[in-house]
Scaffold this active site. Structure first.
Site, PDB file in Angstrom:
ATOM      1  N   ASN A   1     -18.008  34.476  -6.185  1.00 24.68           N
ATOM      2  CA  ASN A   1     -18.059  35.724  -5.452  1.00 24.68           C
ATOM      3  C   ASN A   1     -17.729  36.852  -6.297  1.00 24.68           C
ATOM      4  OD1 ASN A   1     -17.926  37.958  -3.973  1.00 24.68           O
ATOM      5  ND2 ASN A   1     -16.248  37.048  -2.497  1.00 24.68           N
ATOM      6  N   TRP A   2     -18.567  37.516  -6.782  1.00 25.98           N
ATOM      7  CA  TRP A   2     -18.171  38.473  -8.035  1.00 25.98           C
ATOM      8  C   TRP A   2     -17.739  39.932  -7.302  1.00 25.98           C
ATOM      9  CZ3 TRP A   2     -22.971  37.696 -11.686  1.00 25.98           C
ATOM     10  CH2 TRP A   2     -22.825  36.522 -12.549  1.00 25.98           C
ATOM     11  N   LYS A   3     -17.705  40.048  -6.154  1.00 21.76           N
ATOM     12  CA  LYS A   3     -17.215  41.179  -5.580  1.00 21.76           C
ATOM     13  C   LYS A   3     -17.812  42.471  -6.091  1.00 21.76           C
ATOM     14  CE  LYS A   3     -13.206  38.439  -4.261  1.00 21.76           C
ATOM     15  NZ  LYS A   3     -11.792  38.386  -3.820  1.00 21.76           N
TER      16      LYS A   3
ATOM     17  N   HIS B   1     -15.936  37.988   5.058  1.00 25.88           N
ATOM     18  CA  HIS B   1     -14.699  37.913   4.078  1.00 25.88           C
ATOM     19  C   HIS B   1     -13.618  39.070   4.375  1.00 25.88           C
ATOM     20  CE1 HIS B   1     -12.600  38.346   0.092  1.00 25.88           C
ATOM     21  NE2 HIS B   1     -13.495  37.224  -0.301  1.00 25.88           N
TER      22      HIS B   1
ATOM     23  N   GLU C   1      -9.972  30.758   3.516  1.00 22.26           N
ATOM     24  CA  GLU C   1      -9.285  31.657   2.411  1.00 22.26           C
ATOM     25  C   GLU C   1      -8.297  32.396   2.939  1.00 22.26           C
ATOM     26  OE1 GLU C   1     -12.541  32.932  -0.737  1.00 22.26           O
ATOM     27  OE2 GLU C   1     -12.591  34.444   0.478  1.00 22.26           O
TER      28      GLU C   1
ATOM     29  N   SER D   1      -7.429  32.040  -5.269  1.00 22.68           N
ATOM     30  CA  SER D   1      -6.868  31.972  -6.819  1.00 22.68           C
ATOM     31  C   SER D   1      -7.335  30.724  -7.438  1.00 22.68           C
ATOM     32  CB  SER D   1      -5.195  32.031  -6.640  1.00 22.68           C
ATOM     33  OG  SER D   1      -4.806  33.476  -6.464  1.00 22.68           O
TER      34      SER D   1
ATOM     35  N   GLY E   1     -13.270  33.882  -6.793  1.00 20.52           N
ATOM     36  CA  GLY E   1     -13.526  35.351  -7.181  1.00 20.52           C
ATOM     37  C   GLY E   1     -13.122  35.571  -8.880  1.00 20.52           C
ATOM     38  N   GLY E   2     -11.859  36.006  -9.001  1.00 16.87           N
ATOM     39  CA  GLY E   2     -11.435  36.529 -10.265  1.00 16.87           C
ATOM     40  C   GLY E   2     -11.688  35.550 -11.456  1.00 16.87           C
TER      41      GLY E   2
HETATM   42  P1  13P Z   1      -9.805  34.983  -5.903  1.00 14.50           P
HETATM   43  O1  13P Z   1     -10.393  33.618  -6.649  1.00 14.50           O
HETATM   44  O2  13P Z   1      -9.895  36.226  -7.271  1.00 14.50           O
HETATM   45  O3  13P Z   1      -8.349  34.811  -5.607  1.00 14.50           O
HETATM   46  O4  13P Z   1     -10.745  35.363  -5.160  1.00 14.50           O
HETATM   47  C1  13P Z   1     -10.903  34.784  -3.933  1.00 14.50           C
HETATM   48  C2  13P Z   1     -11.938  35.329  -2.979  1.00 14.50           C
HETATM   49  O5  13P Z   1     -11.820  36.052  -2.243  1.00 14.50           O
HETATM   50  C3  13P Z   1     -13.467  34.481  -3.022  1.00 14.50           C
HETATM   51  O6  13P Z   1     -14.068  34.952  -1.997  1.00 14.50           O
END
Ligand code: 13P
Length: 246
Positions: free
Chosen positions: A9-11, A92, A161, A207, A228-229
């Protein structure tokens, strides 16, 4: 060993050019991809370019969110028909928090993706306050209760999540995640037939990175991760793939 799915998820992090650069880099490590299933959720503006660079690979590409409106005078909106995609995310916590999306709206989105038969990830998770007050399971059950209004026709994934783990570097213990996934599983058992249930996937997100994915991959109920990150850097990401499939 089961084949797990990594969903990236690249947000709102990578723009179109950065997204292209990322997939060009990971294309060099293509041989690693046989060991996992991969889904990428770029910014909508980068979807077409990412697809072109990946060039018919088995990697699925999806929308991070979409409007409940299909077409018309809805300035700034995107629908599931706006661009060719394989999958999508709904609910989300960032949509719930920053855009005030409630369960009603999330249900409508699920009904739309279900009707269009587009594989969907539904995110659920408790806040830190809810966790500290011992309300984590109640929160998850209430978020899942919308599913009683959905006759699922699609591959549906529930991504657990916990909000307090997203982007914080704080990862729940394996026991904690297993317990929450069991709660999700038993809620789903009350809603759907055994046959439908066995097609549902369970993911964890919050995370996840190259240092913890190996350990988390042992969780029996888990089919994949929503990342995500740690999915924003191509080298880090290739490390995640290697660690997740040892
Ligand atoms: P992180 O991996 O940055 O904690 O984000 C998780 C997330 O929100 C994936 O949708």
């Amino acid at each position: 060993m089961k084949k797990i799915t990594l969903a990236l998820n690249w947000k709102l992090y990578l723009n179109e050019l950065e997204s292209i650069e990322f997939v060009e880099k990971i294309n060099h490590s293509k041989n690693q991809f046989d060991l996992i299933d991969l889904e990428i959720y770029p910014s909508a503006t980068a979807i077409r370019s990412v697809r072109n660079v990946l060039n018919h690979s088995s990697i699925k590409i999806g929308l991070q969110d979409f409007s409940i409106f299909e077409k018309g005078a809805f300035t700034g909106s995107l629908s599931l028909s706006s661009i060719e995609i394989d999958c999508c995310i709904v609910g989300h916590s960032e949509r719930r928090d920053f855009y005030n999306e409630n369960d009603n709206l999330i249900l409508k989105k699920l009904q739309i993706s279900n009707a269009k038969k587009i594989s969907t990830i539904l995110c659920v998770g408790e806040s830190l306050n809810e966790k500290e007050e011992g309300l984590s399971k109640e929160r998850i059950k209430s978020q899942l209760s919308i599913l009683k209004n959905l006759d699922i026709q699609i591959p549906l994934t529930i991504a657990y999540e916990p909000i307090w783990a997203i982007g914080t570097g704080e990862v729940p213990s394996k026991e904690y995640i297993s317990d929450m996934l069991s709660t999700i599983k038993s809620e789903l058992n009350t809603l759907y037939s055994h046959q439908k249930n066995s097609a549902l996937r369970l993911f964890y997100g919050g995370s996840v990175d190259e240092t913890n994915i190996r350990n988390l991959s042992d969780i029996v109920l888990l089919d994949g991760f929503l990342i995500g990150g740690a999915s924003l850097n191509a080298k880090k990401f290739v490390d995640i793939i290697k660690k997740s499939s040892i």
